[in-house]
Scaffold this active site. Structure first.
Site, short mmCIF file in Angstrom:
data_model
loop_
_atom_site.label_atom_id
_atom_site.label_comp_id
_atom_site.label_asym_id
_atom_site.label_seq_id
_atom_site.Cartn_x
_atom_site.Cartn_y
_atom_site.Cartn_z
N LYS A 135 113.35 42.02 26.70
CA LYS A 135 113.78 42.68 27.64
C LYS A 135 113.72 41.54 28.79
CE LYS A 135 114.05 47.81 27.96
NZ LYS A 135 112.80 48.48 26.50
N SER A 148 110.08 52.42 31.73
CA SER A 148 108.60 52.81 31.28
C SER A 148 108.18 52.11 31.01
CB SER A 148 108.82 53.30 29.94
OG SER A 148 109.60 53.11 29.08
N GLU A 181 114.87 55.37 15.57
CA GLU A 181 114.34 55.97 16.76
C GLU A 181 113.98 56.29 16.80
OE1 GLU A 181 117.64 58.04 19.62
OE2 GLU A 181 117.60 58.51 17.59
N GLY A 188 112.49 61.67 19.13
CA GLY A 188 113.14 61.32 20.10
C GLY A 188 114.59 61.00 19.40
N ASP A 212 117.66 61.53 19.71
CA ASP A 212 118.98 62.37 20.75
C ASP A 212 120.00 61.09 20.09
OD1 ASP A 212 116.91 60.04 22.39
OD2 ASP A 212 118.89 59.00 23.26
N SER A 268 110.50 44.21 18.45
CA SER A 268 111.25 44.21 19.91
C SER A 268 110.07 43.29 21.10
CB SER A 268 111.85 45.34 20.28
OG SER A 268 111.12 46.37 20.12
C1 PLP Z 1 112.83 49.38 25.65
C2 PLP Z 1 112.71 48.70 24.64
C3 PLP Z 1 113.15 49.01 23.45
C4 PLP Z 1 114.56 49.90 23.25
O1 PLP Z 1 115.80 48.85 23.96
P1 PLP Z 1 116.39 49.82 24.26
O2 PLP Z 1 117.52 48.74 25.06
O3 PLP Z 1 116.57 51.18 25.37
O4 PLP Z 1 117.37 50.11 23.15
C5 PLP Z 1 112.44 48.74 22.17
N1 PLP Z 1 111.85 48.29 22.12
C6 PLP Z 1 110.75 47.36 23.30
C7 PLP Z 1 109.27 47.12 23.05
C8 PLP Z 1 111.14 48.11 24.33
O5 PLP Z 1 110.71 47.85 25.46
#
Ligand code: PLP
Length: 320
Positions: free
Chosen positions: A54, A79, A205, A209, A211, A305
């Site tokens: 992010k 979140s 996902e 959830g 969606d 991620s």
């Molecule tokens: C935000 C986040 C996601 C999902 O990313 P999106 O861009 O909202 O789809 C996945 N893994 C982590 C660790 C995140 O912080």
């Protein structure tokens, strides 16, 4: 008509974040390769600044603001990881930041956000509307709203991780990445389409959830209640119009993974690869295991991620 980001936006984002975001390592595991009969390349965004991809989108978005907008400040709702990303980006770029966070967000994420100098406004994610709170703060205080996923600069920034991955390891047959609001998978798909056109991009996902999966199946953006899952980075209630359009155009498939599968992957990363991956970051490997028959002999990219999980929670989940 909305204007969708393109790969050129991902390239521009890469130039903006160069030297500020980490070029994270690509990890491999003989054990994982043997288990799936494939060549797996893990893009370790758990080792990114503030612990998740992010930072890429957050920094790109704040850096793209005019000097006057930056001086006035930014507001974000999240979140967790987007909050920290915008807080850190704002600090690095000299912008004041207000972050709207759920009161039950992981303590480590709230503390880290405050630690980056941001003002934190807490809300109840089961009864209050964070988008409305963000919009109100933006209007009242003249702050630029940096949304967590449905934003051209955010999507473009998120795409830089897969750009780096493919530039480093070469073309892929499959790419797996988690899906919350769809910013990561959208940016990833733009990069994969440009650099490895035959790559099948699969979004993943939490089962509680699904969606995005339903949205693609039904041809409209489906809204759900906040899902109860350990994948707190993907507890979104709906995807956005930009991410919906890109996912619809670019994704081969959306799969889901149950919390138990995420715990199993988290344990694998900790014990075999010696890395901490937060539950949401485990979605990609969990889904890859589900379709290992299709992955035989293939080159597979998996985006880890993020790595932000309280140590207490981490050991509870692993039953340690
Ligand atoms: C935000 C986040 C996601 C999902 O990313 P999106 O861009 O909202 O789809 C996945 N893994 C982590 C660790 C995140 O912080």
């Amino acid at each position: 008509m909305v204007t969708l980001p393109t790969y050129a936006d991902v390239e521009a984002a890469a130039a903006r974040i160069a030297g500020v975001a980490h070029k994270t390592p690509v990890l491999t595991s003989r054990t994982a390769d043997d288990a799936l009969g494939a060549s797996l390349f893990f893009k370790a965004e758990n080792l990114q600044r503030m612990g998740a991809f992010k930072f890429r989108g957050g920094y790109n978005a704040v850096a793209s603001l005019s000097p006057a907008q930056r001086k006035a400040g930014v507001v974000a709702y999240s979140s967790g990881n987007h909050a920290q990303a915008v807080a850190l980006a704002a600090k690095l770029l000299g912008a004041p930041a207000v972050i709207v966070m759920p009161h039950d967000a992981p303590a480590a994420k709230v503390a880290a956000t405050r630690g980056y100098g941001a003002e934190v406004v807490l809300y109840d994610r089961y009864t209050e509307d964070r988008e409305a709170i963000g919009a109100r703060l933006s209007a009242e205080r003249g702050l630029a709203l940096i949304p967590p996923y449905n934003h051209v600069d955010v999507i473009a920034g998120q795409g830089t991780a897969v750009k780096e991955l493919i530039e480093e390891v070469g073309p892929l047959d499959y790419l797996f990445a988690p899906v919350g609001g769809g910013g990561l998978i959208s940016g990833s798909a733009l990069a994969a389409r440009a650099l490895s056109p035959d790559c099948r991009v699969i979004g993943v996902e939490p089962e509680a959830g699904n969606d995005a999966q339903r949205s693609l199946a039904e041809g409209r953006i489906v809204h759900i209640d906040t899902p109860k899952t350990i994948a707190d980075g993907a507890q979104t209630q709906h995807i956005g119009d930009l991410t919906y359009a890109i996912m619809k155009r670019e994704l081969a498939e959306i799969r889901t993974a149950a919390d138990a599968e995420l715990v199993e992957a988290m344990g694998f990363f900790a014990t075999r690869m010696k890395i901490v991956v937060e539950p949401t970051g485990c979605l990609g490997l969990a889904a890859a295991k589900q379709i290992k028959d299709r992955l035989k002999g293939k080159r597979v990219g998996i985006v880890l991620s993020g790595g932000n999980v309280d140590m207490k929670r981490f050991s509870e989940l692993l039953g340690a």
